[in-house]
Scaffold this active site. Structure first.
Site, PDB file in Angstrom:
ATOM      1  NE  ARG A 108      17.036  -4.115  31.304  1.00 23.61           N
ATOM      2  CZ  ARG A 108      18.317  -4.257  31.611  1.00 23.61           C
ATOM      3  NH1 ARG A 108      19.106  -4.973  30.833  1.00 23.61           N
ATOM      4  NH2 ARG A 108      18.823  -3.689  32.679  1.00 23.61           N
ATOM      5  CG  HIS A 135      18.967   1.302  34.615  1.00 23.27           C
ATOM      6  ND1 HIS A 135      18.132   0.388  35.232  1.00 23.27           N
ATOM      7  CD2 HIS A 135      20.079   0.594  34.269  1.00 23.27           C
ATOM      8  CE1 HIS A 135      18.715  -0.807  35.247  1.00 23.27           C
ATOM      9  NE2 HIS A 135      19.898  -0.700  34.673  1.00 23.27           N
ATOM     10  CD  GLN A 138      23.271   0.167  37.551  1.00 29.65           C
ATOM     11  OE1 GLN A 138      22.946  -0.861  36.990  1.00 29.65           O
ATOM     12  NE2 GLN A 138      24.275   0.221  38.389  1.00 29.65           N
ATOM     13  CG  ASP A 230      26.014   3.288  30.727  1.00 27.59           C
ATOM     14  OD1 ASP A 230      26.438   2.123  30.553  1.00 27.59           O
ATOM     15  OD2 ASP A 230      24.828   3.622  30.507  1.00 27.59           O
ATOM     16  CB  CYS A 270      25.458   0.816  35.206  1.00 25.84           C
ATOM     17  SG  CYS A 270      25.613   1.140  33.445  1.00 25.84           S
ATOM     18  NE  ARG A 298      20.415  -2.862  39.466  1.00 24.11           N
ATOM     19  CZ  ARG A 298      20.177  -3.177  38.177  1.00 24.11           C
ATOM     20  NH1 ARG A 298      21.154  -3.153  37.308  1.00 24.11           N
ATOM     21  NH2 ARG A 298      18.947  -3.449  37.751  1.00 24.11           N
TER      22      ARG A 298
HETATM   23  N1  NVA Z   1      22.828   2.659  29.122  1.00 23.01           N
HETATM   24  C1  NVA Z   1      22.914   1.223  29.040  1.00 23.01           C
HETATM   25  C2  NVA Z   1      22.732   0.623  30.391  1.00 23.01           C
HETATM   26  C3  NVA Z   1      22.807  -0.873  30.430  1.00 23.01           C
HETATM   27  C4  NVA Z   1      22.571  -1.428  31.794  1.00 23.01           C
HETATM   28  C5  NVA Z   1      21.882   0.694  28.070  1.00 23.01           C
HETATM   29  O1  NVA Z   1      20.743   1.167  28.105  1.00 23.01           O
HETATM   30  O2  NVA Z   1      22.207  -0.182  27.271  1.00 23.01           O
HETATM   31  N1   CP Z   2      23.419  -2.717  34.813  1.00 20.02           N
HETATM   32  C1   CP Z   2      22.465  -3.492  34.284  1.00 20.02           C
HETATM   33  O1   CP Z   2      21.281  -3.158  34.295  1.00 20.02           O
HETATM   34  O2   CP Z   2      22.911  -4.670  33.764  1.00 20.02           O
HETATM   35  P1   CP Z   2      22.066  -5.691  32.887  1.00 20.02           P
HETATM   36  O3   CP Z   2      21.790  -5.026  31.567  1.00 20.02           O
HETATM   37  O4   CP Z   2      22.947  -6.885  32.746  1.00 20.02           O
HETATM   38  O5   CP Z   2      20.798  -6.010  33.611  1.00 20.02           O
END
Ligand code: NVA
Ligand code: CP
Length: 310
Positions: A108, A135, A138, A230, A270, A298
């Protein structure tokens, strides 16, 4: 016949063929069924997943770690402070060294460039657990959820309301892979990246799925089978949070909006959600919301990915 996906990376859904996406979802369904039948599954016995995190996570971290354990393997969590990706040593060195220890890397990252560099130099599969651009895991979980709830993936209308962010990008790729129509209502200046939309449009032609942009969220959700949103401010963009609250305020998923969709519409998010901003309590806790099943998936979708790639 099964497609051999061993050793492949999962950086973007767009890198996968339609058949590969189908295979991941079908593998996930089998693994989920076996899990609920209490069958022990040891397909990843002896395998280790290295998990690099530059940002916080609940779902991604716990579902990948649990998924590895439930399939007989193990996972190692590398926090932002452990390896200091991008600061302590060159990304390519991290990638090459880690590849000698583990059987797969899940990462990540902030920059998508770092994700691509990890994938370029790794000799084991690299799985994108979210970058600023994409992502994919997801959206594989999301597709599994839609398949379970609607019994199909094609001939459905998904309305995405909100920010043209990493989730929106992967959702566009994912929708066209499976022949779903996607309509997006996004404030001017926050649209998805043009190169992503153009790539997806190329793919959409082959399967006759539709990507459409509509300014008005109300019009976008008319007759929708699925409404997806989101957060308005993604991780890494916190400085813009106040401005975004103002820009996005008419893009909230509330009961009035839900009432315009089909009677059996499902609401996806998500998570994590900013309740009272992009979605109201009434909707996220209401009868159309499937966000907790979605979060569970997930785990199952990623087990499908891990079983096929590692
Ligand atoms: N768009 C959000 C998704 C989190 C799972 C982010 O990148 O923070
Ligand atoms: N949806 C998702 O990726 O959640 P987290 O940021 O908690 O991993």
């Amino acid at each position: 016949m099964a497609i051999d996906m061993k050793g492949k990376n999962l950086v973007s859904i767009n890198d996968l063929s339609r058949e590969e996406v189908t295979q991941i979802l079908e593998t996930a369904e089998i693994i989920k069924l076996r899990h609920y039948s209490h069958e022990e599954q040891s397909i990843l016995k002896g395998k280790v997943l290295g998990m690099i995190f530059q940002k916080p996570s609940l779902r991604t971290r716990v579902s990948f770690e649990t998924g590895m354990i439930q399939l007989g393997g193990q996972a190692i969590y590398l926090s932002p402070d452990d390896i200091k990706l991008g600061q302590r040593e060159a990304t390519k060195d991290i990638s090459r060294v880690l590849s000698r220890y583990v059987n797969g890397i899940m990462a990540r990252t902030f920059s998508h460039g770092i994700m691509l560099e990890l994938a370029k130099y790794s000799s084991v599969p690299v799985i994108n657990g979210l970058s600023n651009l994409l992502h994919p895991c997801q959206v594989l979980g999301d597709l599994l959820t839609v398949k379970e709830k609607k019994d199909r993936l094609s001939n459905l209308k998904l309305a995405y309301i909100g920010d043209g962010n990493n989730v929106a990008h992967s959702l566009i790729f994912g929708a066209v892979k499976v022949g779903m129509d996607i309509v997006l209502a996004i404030p001017p200046g926050y649209e998805p990246k043009e190169e992503i939309v153009n790539l997806a449009k190329e793919d959409a032609k082959k399967i006759n799925s539709r990507i459409e942009f509509i300014q008005d969220p109300k019009e976008a959700v008319d007759g929708a089978d699925i409404i997806y949103t989101d957060v308005w401010t993604s991780m890494g963009f916190e400085k813009e949070s106040e401005l975004r609250k103002d820009v996005f305020k008419s893009y909230q998923i509330n009961q009035d909006l839900v009432n315009r969709a089909k009677d059996d519409v499902i609401i996806l998010h998500c998570l994590p959600a900013h309740r009272g901003e992009e979605i109201t309590d009434e909707v996220i806790d209401g009868p159309h919301s499937v966000v907790i099943d979605q979060a569970e998936n997930r785990l199952h979708a990623q087990k499908g990915v891990l079983a096929l790639l590692l």
